[in-house]
Design a protein around this motif. Structure first.
Motif, PDB file in Angstrom:
ATOM      1  N   ARG A   1       8.675   2.628 -13.458  1.00  0.00           N
ATOM      2  CA  ARG A   1       9.953   3.036 -12.862  1.00  0.00           C
ATOM      3  C   ARG A   1       9.898   2.931 -11.335  1.00  0.00           C
ATOM      4  NH1 ARG A   1      14.961   2.837 -13.565  1.00  0.00           N
ATOM      5  NH2 ARG A   1      16.071   4.733 -13.121  1.00  0.00           N
ATOM      6  N   ARG A   2       8.741   3.261 -10.745  1.00  0.00           N
ATOM      7  CA  ARG A   2       8.582   3.124  -9.293  1.00  0.00           C
ATOM      8  C   ARG A   2       8.656   1.657  -8.887  1.00  0.00           C
ATOM      9  NH1 ARG A   2       5.287   7.347  -9.720  1.00  0.00           N
ATOM     10  NH2 ARG A   2       3.387   6.153  -9.901  1.00  0.00           N
ATOM     11  N   ARG A   3       8.031   0.755  -9.643  1.00  0.00           N
ATOM     12  CA  ARG A   3       8.110  -0.683  -9.327  1.00  0.00           C
ATOM     13  C   ARG A   3       9.560  -1.150  -9.341  1.00  0.00           C
ATOM     14  NH1 ARG A   3       3.371  -0.835 -12.249  1.00  0.00           N
ATOM     15  NH2 ARG A   3       4.413  -1.391 -14.177  1.00  0.00           N
ATOM     16  N   GLN A   4      10.333  -0.681 -10.298  1.00  0.00           N
ATOM     17  CA  GLN A   4      11.751  -1.030 -10.367  1.00  0.00           C
ATOM     18  C   GLN A   4      12.482  -0.495  -9.129  1.00  0.00           C
ATOM     19  OE1 GLN A   4      13.803   0.548 -13.777  1.00  0.00           O
ATOM     20  NE2 GLN A   4      15.656  -0.613 -13.354  1.00  0.00           N
TER      21      GLN A   4
ATOM     22  N   ALA B   1       0.865  -1.182   0.000  1.00  0.00           N
ATOM     23  CA  ALA B   1       0.000   0.000   0.000  1.00  0.00           C
ATOM     24  C   ALA B   1       0.895   1.223   0.000  1.00  0.00           C
ATOM     25  CB  ALA B   1      -0.900   0.009   1.233  1.00  0.00           C
ATOM     26  N   GLY B   2       0.443   2.268  -0.634  1.00  0.00           N
ATOM     27  CA  GLY B   2       1.223   3.494  -0.653  1.00  0.00           C
ATOM     28  C   GLY B   2       0.494   4.572  -1.415  1.00  0.00           C
ATOM     29  N   ASP B   3       0.903   5.806  -1.169  1.00  0.00           N
ATOM     30  CA  ASP B   3       0.229   6.903  -1.837  1.00  0.00           C
ATOM     31  C   ASP B   3       1.100   8.155  -1.790  1.00  0.00           C
ATOM     32  OD1 ASP B   3      -1.783   8.100  -3.253  1.00  0.00           O
ATOM     33  OD2 ASP B   3      -3.290   7.934  -1.669  1.00  0.00           O
ATOM     34  N   PHE B   4       0.822   9.044  -2.724  1.00  0.00           N
ATOM     35  CA  PHE B   4       1.426  10.370  -2.726  1.00  0.00           C
ATOM     36  C   PHE B   4       0.521  11.300  -1.943  1.00  0.00           C
ATOM     37  CE2 PHE B   4       3.608   8.586  -6.315  1.00  0.00           C
ATOM     38  CZ  PHE B   4       4.861   9.161  -6.250  1.00  0.00           C
ATOM     39  N   LYS B   5       1.129  12.301  -1.361  1.00  0.00           N
ATOM     40  CA  LYS B   5       0.348  13.354  -0.708  1.00  0.00           C
ATOM     41  C   LYS B   5      -0.507  14.017  -1.780  1.00  0.00           C
ATOM     42  CE  LYS B   5       1.955  15.541   2.679  1.00  0.00           C
ATOM     43  NZ  LYS B   5       2.871  16.264   3.533  1.00  0.00           N
ATOM     44  N   GLU B   6      -1.706  14.416  -1.396  1.00  0.00           N
ATOM     45  CA  GLU B   6      -2.610  15.063  -2.332  1.00  0.00           C
ATOM     46  C   GLU B   6      -1.940  16.274  -2.972  1.00  0.00           C
ATOM     47  OE1 GLU B   6      -6.917  17.231  -2.163  1.00  0.00           O
ATOM     48  OE2 GLU B   6      -6.578  15.510  -0.841  1.00  0.00           O
ATOM     49  N   GLY B   7      -2.057  16.377  -4.294  1.00  0.00           N
ATOM     50  CA  GLY B   7      -1.499  17.499  -5.029  1.00  0.00           C
ATOM     51  C   GLY B   7      -0.068  17.291  -5.519  1.00  0.00           C
TER      52      GLY B   7
ATOM     53  N   SER C   1      17.813   4.146   6.212  1.00  0.00           N
ATOM     54  CA  SER C   1      18.809   4.598   5.245  1.00  0.00           C
ATOM     55  C   SER C   1      18.194   5.745   4.468  1.00  0.00           C
ATOM     56  CB  SER C   1      19.177   3.478   4.267  1.00  0.00           C
ATOM     57  OG  SER C   1      19.845   2.450   4.937  1.00  0.00           O
ATOM     58  N   SER C   2      19.048   6.651   4.017  1.00  0.00           N
ATOM     59  CA  SER C   2      18.513   7.777   3.250  1.00  0.00           C
ATOM     60  C   SER C   2      19.463   8.155   2.121  1.00  0.00           C
ATOM     61  CB  SER C   2      18.278   8.978   4.166  1.00  0.00           C
ATOM     62  OG  SER C   2      19.493   9.412   4.721  1.00  0.00           O
ATOM     63  N   SER C   3      18.865   8.715   1.085  1.00  0.00           N
ATOM     64  CA  SER C   3      19.612   9.255  -0.049  1.00  0.00           C
ATOM     65  C   SER C   3      19.089  10.655  -0.311  1.00  0.00           C
ATOM     66  CB  SER C   3      19.375   8.413  -1.310  1.00  0.00           C
ATOM     67  OG  SER C   3      19.847   7.120  -1.145  1.00  0.00           O
ATOM     68  N   ARG C   4      19.996  11.607  -0.284  1.00  0.00           N
ATOM     69  CA  ARG C   4      19.606  12.981  -0.597  1.00  0.00           C
ATOM     70  C   ARG C   4      19.905  13.205  -2.071  1.00  0.00           C
ATOM     71  NH1 ARG C   4      18.250  17.342   2.216  1.00  0.00           N
ATOM     72  NH2 ARG C   4      18.950  16.540   4.227  1.00  0.00           N
ATOM     73  N   ARG C   5      18.869  13.442  -2.838  1.00  0.00           N
ATOM     74  CA  ARG C   5      19.001  13.720  -4.270  1.00  0.00           C
ATOM     75  C   ARG C   5      18.677  15.190  -4.512  1.00  0.00           C
ATOM     76  NH1 ARG C   5      19.197   9.460  -7.690  1.00  0.00           N
ATOM     77  NH2 ARG C   5      19.191   7.417  -6.729  1.00  0.00           N
ATOM     78  N   GLU C   6      18.844  15.632  -5.742  1.00  0.00           N
ATOM     79  CA  GLU C   6      18.569  17.032  -6.046  1.00  0.00           C
ATOM     80  C   GLU C   6      17.094  17.383  -5.871  1.00  0.00           C
ATOM     81  OE1 GLU C   6      20.076  17.492  -9.997  1.00  0.00           O
ATOM     82  OE2 GLU C   6      22.152  17.666  -9.298  1.00  0.00           O
ATOM     83  N   LYS C   7      16.201  16.451  -6.238  1.00  0.00           N
ATOM     84  CA  LYS C   7      14.772  16.762  -6.216  1.00  0.00           C
ATOM     85  C   LYS C   7      14.029  16.174  -5.029  1.00  0.00           C
ATOM     86  CE  LYS C   7      14.337  17.185 -11.216  1.00  0.00           C
ATOM     87  NZ  LYS C   7      13.601  16.704 -12.393  1.00  0.00           N
ATOM     88  N   VAL C   8      14.567  15.124  -4.407  1.00  0.00           N
ATOM     89  CA  VAL C   8      13.882  14.468  -3.285  1.00  0.00           C
ATOM     90  C   VAL C   8      14.886  13.834  -2.340  1.00  0.00           C
ATOM     91  CG1 VAL C   8      11.766  13.894  -4.585  1.00  0.00           C
ATOM     92  CG2 VAL C   8      13.643  12.246  -4.477  1.00  0.00           C
ATOM     93  N   VAL C   9      14.407  13.496  -1.168  1.00  0.00           N
ATOM     94  CA  VAL C   9      15.135  12.648  -0.231  1.00  0.00           C
ATOM     95  C   VAL C   9      14.344  11.346  -0.145  1.00  0.00           C
ATOM     96  CG1 VAL C   9      15.750  12.322   2.200  1.00  0.00           C
ATOM     97  CG2 VAL C   9      16.162  14.517   1.086  1.00  0.00           C
ATOM     98  N   MET C  10      15.042  10.226  -0.319  1.00  0.00           N
ATOM     99  CA  MET C  10      14.400   8.916  -0.215  1.00  0.00           C
ATOM    100  C   MET C  10      14.909   8.240   1.047  1.00  0.00           C
ATOM    101  SD  MET C  10      14.506   7.699  -4.185  1.00  0.00           S
ATOM    102  CE  MET C  10      13.470   6.289  -3.905  1.00  0.00           C
TER     103      MET C  10
ATOM    104  N   ILE D   1       2.772  15.702  -7.779  1.00  0.00           N
ATOM    105  CA  ILE D   1       2.934  15.060  -9.083  1.00  0.00           C
ATOM    106  C   ILE D   1       4.214  14.239  -9.032  1.00  0.00           C
ATOM    107  CG2 ILE D   1       3.299  15.439 -11.554  1.00  0.00           C
ATOM    108  CD1 ILE D   1       1.710  18.097 -11.158  1.00  0.00           C
ATOM    109  N   PRO D   2       4.115  12.912  -9.260  1.00  0.00           N
ATOM    110  CA  PRO D   2       5.311  12.052  -9.194  1.00  0.00           C
ATOM    111  C   PRO D   2       6.330  12.421 -10.269  1.00  0.00           C
ATOM    112  CG  PRO D   2       3.282  10.743  -9.287  1.00  0.00           C
ATOM    113  CD  PRO D   2       2.902  12.162  -9.542  1.00  0.00           C
TER     114      PRO D   2
END
Length: 131
Positions: free
Chosen positions: A53-56, A38-44, A81-90, A46-47
């Protein structure tokens, strides 16, 4: 801990609880094979990536988490664990047989968010260990 089974709706409600944090864009529970439970994006939001690509990403994440377990005996288990990227942190949080994936805004304080999520997992989500 309980052996009671929880519904997908229960899990979705827990994910909504984490999504309430202002810096979080996405939250999902993934199994050890990389399948999204289960999972979801916050309302509003845009992925940045499409579904394939997300499944991968989920499968690669499950593989990385499994590989890290080999170091647990000497170094202790991974809290997150975390990865800081230019557009997001995972951020990934191993959780029993599952992995909680959190994607946040790049300005997030990783440690502060990490400990908030760990608190929710260990204190509020402990019933899901038997899932």
């Amino acid at each position: 801990m309980t052996n009671e089974k929880f519904s997908i709706e229960d899990i979705k409600n827990k994910i909504k609880d984490i999504l309430a944090e202002p810096e979080i864009r996405y939250c999902g529970l993934i199994d050890c094979k990389g399948e999204l439970i289960a999972g979801d994006f916050k309302e509003g939001i845009i992925p940045f990536e499409n579904d394939a690509r997300r499944r991968q990403t989920f499968q690669e994440l499950a593989h990385r988490v499994a590989n890290r377990k080999g170091f647990d005996a000497n170094l202790g288990r991974v809290k997150y664990s975390s990865s800081r990227r230019e557009k997001v942190v995972m951020m990934s949080f191993p959780f029993g047989r599952y992995i909680l994936l959190v994607i946040a805004e790049p300005s997030v304080n990783i440690d502060r968010l990490g400990w908030k999520v760990i608190y929710k997992l260990e204190h509020q989500w402990s019933e899901f260990h038997g899932l």
